[in-house]
Scaffold this active site. Structure first.
Site, PDB file in Angstrom:
ATOM      1  N   ARG A   1      -7.623   1.167  32.214  1.00  0.00           N
ATOM      2  CA  ARG A   1      -6.869   1.939  31.218  1.00  0.00           C
ATOM      3  C   ARG A   1      -6.349   3.246  31.809  1.00  0.00           C
ATOM      4  O   ARG A   1      -7.029   3.891  32.586  1.00  0.00           O
ATOM      5  CB  ARG A   1      -7.775   2.240  30.011  1.00  0.00           C
ATOM      6  CG  ARG A   1      -7.608   1.234  28.890  1.00  0.00           C
ATOM      7  CD  ARG A   1      -8.653   1.364  27.829  1.00  0.00           C
ATOM      8  NE  ARG A   1      -8.789   2.700  27.251  1.00  0.00           N
ATOM      9  CZ  ARG A   1      -9.589   2.977  26.228  1.00  0.00           C
ATOM     10  NH1 ARG A   1     -10.311   2.024  25.674  1.00  0.00           N
ATOM     11  NH2 ARG A   1      -9.669   4.198  25.761  1.00  0.00           N
TER      12      ARG A   1
ATOM     13  N   ARG B   1     -14.651   0.997  34.029  1.00  0.00           N
ATOM     14  CA  ARG B   1     -14.280  -0.047  33.043  1.00  0.00           C
ATOM     15  C   ARG B   1     -13.053  -0.834  33.506  1.00  0.00           C
ATOM     16  O   ARG B   1     -12.104  -0.283  34.054  1.00  0.00           O
ATOM     17  CB  ARG B   1     -13.968   0.600  31.690  1.00  0.00           C
ATOM     18  CG  ARG B   1     -13.346  -0.417  30.719  1.00  0.00           C
ATOM     19  CD  ARG B   1     -13.327   0.043  29.303  1.00  0.00           C
ATOM     20  NE  ARG B   1     -12.760   1.367  29.142  1.00  0.00           N
ATOM     21  CZ  ARG B   1     -12.846   2.062  28.016  1.00  0.00           C
ATOM     22  NH1 ARG B   1     -13.480   1.565  26.976  1.00  0.00           N
ATOM     23  NH2 ARG B   1     -12.314   3.255  27.959  1.00  0.00           N
TER      24      ARG B   1
ATOM     25  N   LYS C   1     -18.752   0.912  21.998  1.00  0.00           N
ATOM     26  CA  LYS C   1     -18.264   0.449  20.685  1.00  0.00           C
ATOM     27  C   LYS C   1     -17.527  -0.882  20.823  1.00  0.00           C
ATOM     28  O   LYS C   1     -17.801  -1.840  20.102  1.00  0.00           O
ATOM     29  CB  LYS C   1     -17.318   1.497  20.048  1.00  0.00           C
ATOM     30  CG  LYS C   1     -17.939   2.870  19.872  1.00  0.00           C
ATOM     31  CD  LYS C   1     -16.983   3.852  19.225  1.00  0.00           C
ATOM     32  CE  LYS C   1     -15.752   4.201  20.056  1.00  0.00           C
ATOM     33  NZ  LYS C   1     -16.054   4.952  21.317  1.00  0.00           N
TER      34      LYS C   1
ATOM     35  N   ARG D   1     -12.295   9.249  13.198  1.00  0.00           N
ATOM     36  CA  ARG D   1     -12.798  10.191  14.196  1.00  0.00           C
ATOM     37  C   ARG D   1     -12.474  11.640  13.891  1.00  0.00           C
ATOM     38  O   ARG D   1     -12.596  12.487  14.786  1.00  0.00           O
ATOM     39  CB  ARG D   1     -12.453   9.798  15.621  1.00  0.00           C
ATOM     40  CG  ARG D   1     -11.071   9.486  15.923  1.00  0.00           C
ATOM     41  CD  ARG D   1     -10.952   8.397  16.931  1.00  0.00           C
ATOM     42  NE  ARG D   1     -11.099   8.716  18.320  1.00  0.00           N
ATOM     43  CZ  ARG D   1     -11.209   7.756  19.239  1.00  0.00           C
ATOM     44  NH1 ARG D   1     -11.240   6.490  18.921  1.00  0.00           N
ATOM     45  NH2 ARG D   1     -11.296   8.071  20.487  1.00  0.00           N
TER      46      ARG D   1
ATOM     47  N   ARG E   1     -11.186  13.833  26.610  1.00  0.00           N
ATOM     48  CA  ARG E   1     -11.635  12.944  25.522  1.00  0.00           C
ATOM     49  C   ARG E   1     -13.049  13.314  25.068  1.00  0.00           C
ATOM     50  O   ARG E   1     -13.353  13.286  23.878  1.00  0.00           O
ATOM     51  CB  ARG E   1     -11.593  11.482  25.989  1.00  0.00           C
ATOM     52  CG  ARG E   1     -10.159  10.938  26.070  1.00  0.00           C
ATOM     53  CD  ARG E   1     -10.061   9.692  26.921  1.00  0.00           C
ATOM     54  NE  ARG E   1     -10.842   8.587  26.401  1.00  0.00           N
ATOM     55  CZ  ARG E   1     -11.219   7.530  27.132  1.00  0.00           C
ATOM     56  NH1 ARG E   1     -10.883   7.456  28.411  1.00  0.00           N
ATOM     57  NH2 ARG E   1     -11.911   6.567  26.578  1.00  0.00           N
TER      58      ARG E   1
END
Ligand code: AP5
Ligand code: MG
Ligand code: ZN
Length: 213
Positions: A160, A127, A13, A88, A171
């Site tokens: 992160r 990431r 996203k 969400r 998650r």
């Protein structure tokens, strides 16, 4: 053009939103980014959100709805925007509909980036993000030219806090339970535009642009 980018954690996203900003000149509104900025600045909101984010849980609906309600009033949103990571839950989607209809507005398209679960863990644990400009990278799939430094601004790349295996697992569960129902919600409204999220970043971008027409 008022867009929603829907998809599980790690679907791409944020990556696609940054490219769409360049192409369409509308802002990316990421509730995750807004919460992380608040945390960095140690605001009351940031401190309150931290325990939910660290656990991989959702921050309470009323908190994020308030953020979006405010943000959409800004001048830069009047010609369109991209919502990344909001809504969400069904309650958030209903609140958004209400906020927009009171302003004689609405969502035009919901881009649903589809990526199977077994691909997501690797994307998230690899990431890296620029501390200064927010540009995203991946140590294997989309590395920066110089390790640890941003290609765009030279800023430091960080990982992160919620991109560890245990938090990613929660998650993904939270996504299945609370966010996936939105696929049906937007399908019924005729707004859902599914896009295959597997392949090269540029290929997925081309698919989104062609869906938007
Ligand atoms: P948020 O920041 O929104 O995280 P998320 O939804 O879990 O999504 P991510 O940002 O992890 O994934 P992404 O789809 O943006 O992937 P990206 O493009 O970076 O939310 C964080 C937390 O904040 C939540 O857990 C919650 O606590 C709270 N929160 C936020 N919004 C909320 C809300 N509305 N309500 C309640 N709580 C809320 O890509 C991932 C990686 O993959 C990158 O390294 C990238 O380089 C790589 N990649 C991208 N595309 C490809 C590709 N095609 N092939 C290979 N690698 C790729
Ligand atoms: Mg993101
Ligand atoms: Zn940068």
């Amino acid at each position: 053009m008022n867009l929603v980018l829907l998809g599980p954690p790690g679907a791409g996203k944020g990556t696609q939103a940054k490219m769409l900003v360049e192409k369409y000149g509308i802002p990316q509104i990421s509730t995750g980014d807004i919460l992380r900025t608040n945390l960095k600045e140690q605001t009351e909101l940031g401190i309150k959100a931290k325990k939910f984010m660290d656990a991989g849980d959702l921050v309470p609906d009323e908190v994020v709805i308030g953020i979006i309600d405010n943000r959409l009033k800004a001048d830069d949103c009047q010609a369109g925007y991209m919502l990344d990571g909001f809504p969400r839950t069904v309650a958030q989607a209903e609140a958004l509909d209400k906020i927009l209809s009171e302003r004689n507005s609405g969502i035009d398209d919901v881009i649903s980036i589809e990526v199977p679960n077994d691909e997501l863990l690797g994307r998230l644990t690899g990431r890296r993000t620029c501390r200064d400009c927010g540009q995203g990278y991946h140590v294997i799939f989309d590395p920066s030219q110089k390790e640890g430094a941003c290609d765009k601004c030279g800023g430091e790349l960080y990982q992160r806090d919620d991109d560890n295996e245990a938090t990613v697992a929660s998650r993904l569960e939270v996504y299945t339970e609370q966010t996936q129902p939105l696929i049906d919600y937007y399908q019924k409204k005729g707004l859902l535009r599914p896009v295959n999220g597997l392949g090269k970043i540029q290929e997925i971008f081309d698919r989104i642009v062609s869906v938007l027409g």
